[in-house]
Scaffold this motif. Structure first.
Motif, PDB file in Angstrom:
ATOM      1  N   ARG A  29     -15.231  61.955 -60.425  1.00 37.61           N
ATOM      2  CA  ARG A  29     -14.876  63.343 -60.219  1.00 37.61           C
ATOM      3  C   ARG A  29     -15.014  63.697 -58.739  1.00 37.61           C
ATOM      4  N   ILE A  30     -14.383  64.801 -58.365  1.00 40.56           N
ATOM      5  CA  ILE A  30     -14.351  65.268 -56.980  1.00 40.56           C
ATOM      6  C   ILE A  30     -15.396  66.361 -56.809  1.00 40.56           C
ATOM      7  N   GLY A  31     -16.119  66.320 -55.679  1.00 44.01           N
ATOM      8  CA  GLY A  31     -17.135  67.333 -55.388  1.00 44.01           C
ATOM      9  C   GLY A  31     -16.628  68.344 -54.369  1.00 44.01           C
ATOM     10  N   LEU A  32     -16.905  69.626 -54.623  1.00 45.92           N
ATOM     11  CA  LEU A  32     -16.553  70.715 -53.694  1.00 45.92           C
ATOM     12  C   LEU A  32     -17.813  71.538 -53.446  1.00 45.92           C
ATOM     13  N   ARG A  33     -18.157  71.697 -52.164  1.00 46.20           N
ATOM     14  CA  ARG A  33     -19.333  72.489 -51.825  1.00 46.20           C
ATOM     15  C   ARG A  33     -18.988  73.463 -50.695  1.00 46.20           C
ATOM     16  N   VAL A  34     -19.513  74.693 -50.806  1.00 46.63           N
ATOM     17  CA  VAL A  34     -19.345  75.726 -49.795  1.00 46.63           C
ATOM     18  C   VAL A  34     -20.734  76.174 -49.373  1.00 46.63           C
ATOM     19  N   VAL A  35     -20.993  76.157 -48.078  1.00 48.51           N
ATOM     20  CA  VAL A  35     -22.293  76.543 -47.533  1.00 48.51           C
ATOM     21  C   VAL A  35     -22.079  77.667 -46.529  1.00 48.51           C
ATOM     22  N   ARG A  36     -22.862  78.728 -46.675  1.00 52.70           N
ATOM     23  CA  ARG A  36     -22.773  79.860 -45.754  1.00 52.70           C
ATOM     24  C   ARG A  36     -23.953  79.831 -44.790  1.00 52.70           C
ATOM     25  N   THR A  37     -23.667  79.671 -43.518  1.00 53.36           N
ATOM     26  CA  THR A  37     -24.677  79.824 -42.457  1.00 53.36           C
ATOM     27  C   THR A  37     -24.100  80.819 -41.452  1.00 53.36           C
ATOM     28  N   ASP A  38     -24.072  80.467 -40.190  1.00 54.95           N
ATOM     29  CA  ASP A  38     -23.379  81.309 -39.222  1.00 54.95           C
ATOM     30  C   ASP A  38     -21.877  81.078 -39.268  1.00 54.95           C
ATOM     31  N   ALA A  39     -21.450  80.133 -40.087  1.00 53.84           N
ATOM     32  CA  ALA A  39     -20.041  79.870 -40.368  1.00 53.84           C
ATOM     33  C   ALA A  39     -19.950  79.405 -41.817  1.00 53.84           C
ATOM     34  N   LEU A  40     -18.726  79.267 -42.304  1.00 52.30           N
ATOM     35  CA  LEU A  40     -18.513  78.727 -43.649  1.00 52.30           C
ATOM     36  C   LEU A  40     -18.212  77.247 -43.547  1.00 52.30           C
ATOM     37  N   LEU A  41     -18.976  76.433 -44.265  1.00 54.56           N
ATOM     38  CA  LEU A  41     -18.778  75.001 -44.270  1.00 54.56           C
ATOM     39  C   LEU A  41     -18.242  74.580 -45.634  1.00 54.56           C
ATOM     40  N   PHE A  42     -17.101  73.897 -45.646  1.00 56.06           N
ATOM     41  CA  PHE A  42     -16.473  73.412 -46.876  1.00 56.06           C
ATOM     42  C   PHE A  42     -16.508  71.890 -46.850  1.00 56.06           C
ATOM     43  N   GLU A  43     -16.937  71.264 -47.944  1.00 52.84           N
ATOM     44  CA  GLU A  43     -17.009  69.811 -48.049  1.00 52.84           C
ATOM     45  C   GLU A  43     -16.341  69.369 -49.347  1.00 52.84           C
ATOM     46  N   VAL A  44     -15.457  68.383 -49.223  1.00 52.23           N
ATOM     47  CA  VAL A  44     -14.769  67.817 -50.386  1.00 52.23           C
ATOM     48  C   VAL A  44     -15.053  66.320 -50.394  1.00 52.23           C
ATOM     49  N   THR A  45     -15.648  65.812 -51.499  1.00 51.85           N
ATOM     50  CA  THR A  45     -16.070  64.417 -51.597  1.00 51.85           C
ATOM     51  C   THR A  45     -15.311  63.736 -52.727  1.00 51.85           C
ATOM     52  N   ASP A  46     -14.842  62.511 -52.451  1.00 50.53           N
ATOM     53  CA  ASP A  46     -14.173  61.719 -53.503  1.00 50.53           C
ATOM     54  C   ASP A  46     -14.604  60.276 -53.357  1.00 50.53           C
ATOM     55  N   ASP A  47     -14.114  59.399 -54.266  1.00 52.19           N
ATOM     56  CA  ASP A  47     -14.565  58.010 -54.295  1.00 52.19           C
ATOM     57  C   ASP A  47     -13.627  57.063 -53.556  1.00 52.19           C
ATOM     58  N   GLU A  48     -12.780  57.572 -52.694  1.00 59.50           N
ATOM     59  CA  GLU A  48     -11.912  56.716 -51.881  1.00 59.50           C
ATOM     60  C   GLU A  48     -12.549  56.560 -50.503  1.00 59.50           C
ATOM     61  N   PRO A  49     -13.045  55.358 -50.140  1.00 65.06           N
ATOM     62  CA  PRO A  49     -13.785  55.202 -48.877  1.00 65.06           C
ATOM     63  C   PRO A  49     -12.904  55.280 -47.637  1.00 65.06           C
ATOM     64  N   ALA A  50     -11.605  55.096 -47.754  1.00 64.68           N
ATOM     65  CA  ALA A  50     -10.745  55.112 -46.571  1.00 64.68           C
ATOM     66  C   ALA A  50     -10.661  56.523 -45.995  1.00 64.68           C
ATOM     67  N   LEU A  51     -10.922  56.638 -44.703  1.00 58.00           N
ATOM     68  CA  LEU A  51     -10.898  57.945 -44.059  1.00 58.00           C
ATOM     69  C   LEU A  51      -9.461  58.416 -43.878  1.00 58.00           C
ATOM     70  N   PRO A  52      -9.229  59.714 -43.996  1.00 60.58           N
ATOM     71  CA  PRO A  52      -7.862  60.226 -43.844  1.00 60.58           C
ATOM     72  C   PRO A  52      -7.411  60.141 -42.381  1.00 60.58           C
ATOM     73  N   ALA A  53      -6.106  60.063 -42.187  1.00 59.11           N
ATOM     74  CA  ALA A  53      -5.531  59.983 -40.845  1.00 59.11           C
ATOM     75  C   ALA A  53      -4.498  61.083 -40.684  1.00 59.11           C
ATOM     76  N   MET A  54      -4.479  61.658 -39.501  1.00 58.90           N
ATOM     77  CA  MET A  54      -3.496  62.697 -39.209  1.00 58.90           C
ATOM     78  C   MET A  54      -2.165  62.020 -38.882  1.00 58.90           C
ATOM     79  N   LEU A  55      -1.095  62.393 -39.614  1.00 57.99           N
ATOM     80  CA  LEU A  55       0.209  61.773 -39.478  1.00 57.99           C
ATOM     81  C   LEU A  55       1.172  62.676 -38.733  1.00 57.99           C
ATOM     82  N   SER A  56       2.224  62.079 -38.223  1.00 59.77           N
ATOM     83  CA  SER A  56       3.297  62.837 -37.583  1.00 59.77           C
ATOM     84  C   SER A  56       4.410  63.021 -38.615  1.00 59.77           C
ATOM     85  N   ALA A  57       4.516  64.208 -39.163  1.00 55.04           N
ATOM     86  CA  ALA A  57       5.491  64.481 -40.221  1.00 55.04           C
ATOM     87  C   ALA A  57       6.790  64.987 -39.617  1.00 55.04           C
ATOM     88  N   GLY A  58       7.912  64.431 -40.091  1.00 56.68           N
ATOM     89  CA  GLY A  58       9.215  64.880 -39.647  1.00 56.68           C
ATOM     90  C   GLY A  58       9.661  66.118 -40.416  1.00 56.68           C
TER      91      GLY A  58
END
Length: 841
Positions: free
Chosen positions: A773-802
């Motif tokens: 399952r996927i984890g979603l967490r929201v933490v309120r400090t001096d900013a809002l922190l959003f974290e999404v966790t899954d079981d795919e170890p490969a880190l995401p990459a920013m792509l150049s979309a046409g």
């Protein structure tokens, strides 16, 4: 007893030469309490008493001429109608020698003790034979001639005393005791003497090492009351000056001298003439005077490597002895400590006026030539000529036409009243054949104009000044390089991290310089966690600083990859051993989780941290496995977990703060615990309290790195967590959950952006999730922190979309709208997080 030295006689002339030498003087100033306030080096040589022993003592105890006359001299000893400025010792009635213990008076003259005991309106002079104070029981006696001037006006000074050694004068003139001509001290108007104007100008040199205020007041009264002179057989008056030679009259045969020995002849008032051979002696005296001036300047400048202090010393050295005005100008690169200037200056070179010294009335130059002004000197001016040629420029007299032309080159500056009629000398300040700047020297119209000899003297003065300025410039440059290097390697720590407040201090070693291997760091980790790091590379200097930079970079890289503390130190140890066998360092690495409320720490040979409990204010050294320093190799590292509560403070530092040579380090650690527990209004105040407590006299020798963190934690109601299925329909549920929670927190303005960003990140997780399952967490400090966790170890990459691509834009949207974002992998899981700034209305 100082009978003179070779430096006071003309080379090649014997003791019996008629024109030999100058007259060294002892100069003493007595204050209104009868205490010595000034004691010159001549006084030390003559009487054998050091300045430290003389200043502050009663003058009557030190000046041997006190008490040389009976208490009640005849009334006609001082003629009532005698002009104050023309009183001569020969005008007084001679008394028989009267002995007082070891002091014997021999010759006419009023009593100096009377001058010390009460005010007088005229100067006094006398002669005495005495034992030196340093040898009260010796057989050798001094034959002392003295003059005393009463001082009036503001200030504590009351009496100026000058003294000369008559024995030396007699020896230099080549007479034995049987045929010795009579020498008497007296006073005469300086206008009655040869080269009267030159005498008046050089009179301040009789008073060495005095401030301009006291010196000017004394000079004015000496000129008014009479110049100190010597009468030889009462027929010739010789002015007394220790630094400017005046030749004596042509010699007589010994028979002629014997015919007048001991006779009291009335003083002759005929105008004095320059004796034969005077030109040669005057030329020698002028050369010697300039050499002594340059020698004195060399001893006064360069006492400090501070550039500002050196500039002030160099400028002040020329006034008032050589010039009446001195202004120092330096190139901007020199003053800024940017290294050696490139190439010769030109019309675009910016010069800074860094210091001005003058003896004119206060404020006269301030508005027209202010210190700190920066400008490029115009062409067709003598300043520009000196700057570009690197040669001195001499203007014997600034004419009205020249002053008009110079003043016209400077907009809104009327320099004419300041420079008109003055003598001008501009000398370059050079080092290694590069012009660093120049000095402007001027003399008032009432002083002799600069000549070719002065140009040579000024050039030599500038050469010596350029050398010390270049030394100070090089030191300033090296300090700037060190500061820049050290500052670039130390982090810019944010005062507030998620769930904790941070305060830091870095103090370079006072003795070893500004570059060292101590460092601290704070690193933001996923899950609102913070890594706290303190390290110390053994040694000092550039090598240690470079090693520190490599280790700090490695720690930051491994920390953002969520490397566990013990494994991080193991990897750091491997890196240090690959860099070289000589690299050793200690390091303490701690990870604070404000949600779980715990610290995970690992230690590599570092001193333990201090934890201050907020509940009762108690401080303690945390008991951690010490481990071995980084670079030793083959030693395991262990991690320790410590529970903390909101408000607890963690103090980490390097050993430079607690270790003092010759004492046990346990004493320093105990003092650290005690000072850390002291209440403080803020984190910065708490750091300052520790620094003051452990360095009460600023005597630290090593660098100090101090990091303090107040562990505030994050309340449970400021954290929201959900579990999502790897189903595309869960994206809408995620948006709804986030919207509801933000509205509950009273943040409606953040809902729209948060929904969009959460939708993009959760969609990626759903698309790439395998089974868990996927984890979603929201933490309120001096900013809002959003974290999404899954079981795919490969880190995401920013792509150049046409323009026609269906995917590849999600992370670009996150990068554009989020305040910060990132991704990390731990084991077989990854976490993508982003922060959203709060704009609470």
């Amino acid at each position: 007893m100082d009978r003179g030295s070779e430096r006071d006689t003309v080379p090649g002339r014997g003791a019996g030469d008629i024109a030999a030498g100058r007259i060294p003087l002892a100069v003493v100033v007595v204050d209104r309490a009868g205490l010595v306030s000034h004691w010159s080096s001549g006084a030390r040589r003559m009487f054998g008493v050091s300045r430290e022993d003389a200043v502050g003592r009663m003058a009557a105890d030190l000046l041997p001429v006190a008490g040389t006359l009976p208490d009640d001299p005849p009334a006609d000893a001082v003629p009532a109608d005698a002009p104050p400025a023309d009183v001569m010792a020969a005008d007084f009635v001679e008394y028989d020698s009267v002995a007082y213990d070891s002091v014997a008076y021999d010759g006419p003259g009023p009593d100096l003790e009377a001058s010390l005991g009460g005010p007088t309106g005229y100067p006094t002079a006398g002669r005495a034979r005495l034992c030196p104070p340093a040898q009260p029981s010796g057989d050798e006696r001094l034959d002392v001639l003295w003059w005393a001037y009463p001082l009036v006006g503001p200030g504590p000074s009351r009496l100026l005393v000058l003294a000369a050694d008559a024995t030396r004068l007699r020896d230099e003139r080549g007479y034995d005791d049987e045929t010795a001509e009579r020498i008497s001290p007296g006073f005469a108007r300086h206008t009655e003497l040869p080269a009267a104007e030159e005498l008046e100008r050089r009179l301040p040199d009789i008073l060495p090492n005095m401030g301009p205020g006291l010196s000017a007041r004394i000079v004015s009264q000496v000129l008014e009351l009479g110049y100190p002179v010597l009468d030889f057989s009462q027929s010739e008056r010789v002015p007394v000056s220790p630094y400017w030679g005046v030749p004596r009259r042509p010699g007589r045969t010994r028979a002629a001298a014997a015919g007048t020995a001991g006779a009291v002849v009335p003083r002759q008032r005929a105008a004095a003439v320059v004796p034969a051979g005077a030109e040669q002696d005057l030329e020698y005296a002028a050369v010697r005077e300039r050499l002594e001036f340059l020698n004195e300047v060399s001893s006064r400048i360069g006492t400090s490597l501070d550039l500002g202090e050196t500039i002030r010393e160099v400028t002040s050295a020329a006034v008032p002895r050589f010039a009446d005005f001195a202004g120092t100008h330096l190139r901007a690169a020199v003053l800024a400590g940017e290294g050696f200037p490139d190439g010769p200056p030109d019309a675009t070179t910016v010069m800074f006026r860094v210091w001005v010294e003058h003896n004119d009335e206060p404020g006269r130059w301030d508005d027209t030539v202010p210190v700190g002004e920066a400008f490029a000197f115009p062409e067709h001016t003598p300043f520009y000529q000196c700057m570009v040629t690197g040669e001195p420029v001499l203007v014997p007299r600034v004419t009205e036409e020249l002053s008009e032309r110079i003043s016209g080159e400077f907009e809104k500056r009327d320099l004419r009243p300041l420079i008109g009629g003055r003598s001008l000398l501009i000398v370059p300040l050079k080092a290694r054949n590069v012009v660093l700047g120049f000095m402007v020297l001027m003399r008032r119209p009432d002083r002799p104009q600069f000549d070719d000899m002065d140009r040579t003297t000024g050039a030599e003065l500038a050469a010596r000044a350029g050398l010390v300025l270049d030394n100070a410039r090089m030191y300033t440059y090296q300090e700037n390089v060190a500061d820049t290097l050290q500052d670039s390697m130390l982090p810019r720590v944010a005062p507030r991290m998620a769930g904790c407040d941070i305060a830091t201090r870095y103090l370079p070693g006072a003795r070893l310089g500004r570059i060292g291997g101590d460092w601290f760091d704070t690193i933001k980790l996923p899950g609102s966690r913070t890594a706290l790091v303190v390290g110390d590379v053994m040694g000092h200097g550039l090598k240690s600083a470079a090693m520190m930079g490599q280790l700090r970079t490695a720690v930051q890289t491994m920390a953002t990859m969520q490397t566990p503390p013990a494994q991080l130190l193991r990897s750091l140890d491997d890196l240090a051993r690959r860099l070289g066998d000589s690299y050793l360092a200690t390091c303490l690495y701690a990870v604070y989780d404000p949600i779980r409320g715990d610290l995970t720490l690992a230690n590599a040979g570092h001193i333990p941290p201090v934890l201050v409990r907020a509940e009762d204010g108690r401080s303690e050294l945390l008991d951690l496995p010490t481990g071995a320093p980084i670079g030793v190799g083959g030693v395991p590292f262990e991690a320790t977990r410590v529970r903390v509560r909101p408000g607890d403070r963690l103090v980490l530092c390097t050993d430079g703060l607690v270790e003092v040579r010759g004492t046990d380090i346990g004493e320093g650690l105990a003092a650290l615990c005690e000072s850390a527990a002291h209440p403080a209004a803020s984190m910065d105040d708490a750091c300052d309290t520790i620094i003051r407590a452990l360095n009460p006299r600023g005597g630290r020798k090593d660098d100090v790195a101090l990091l303090m963190a107040r562990l505030n934690g994050i309340p449970d109601d400021h954290v929201a967590e959900w579990r999502l299925d790897p189903d595309p329909r869960e994206v809408a549920r995620a948006r709804r959950l986030v919207r509801e929670r933000l509205l509950d927190w009273g943040l409606p303005q953040a809902v729209e952006t948060a929904e969009l960003l959460v939708s993009e990140v959760v969609t990626n997780a759903v698309r790439h999730a395998e089974s868990e399952r996927i984890g979603l967490r929201v933490v309120r400090t001096d900013a809002l922190l959003f974290e999404v966790t899954d079981d795919e170890p490969a880190l995401p990459a920013m792509l150049s979309a046409g323009p026609y691509d269906d995917s590849g834009r999600g992370l670009r949207v996150v990068s554009r709208l989020a305040r910060d974002w990132g991704a990390s992998a731990t084991g077989h899981r990854k976490t993508v997080w982003f922060e959203q700034a709060l704009h609470i209305q």
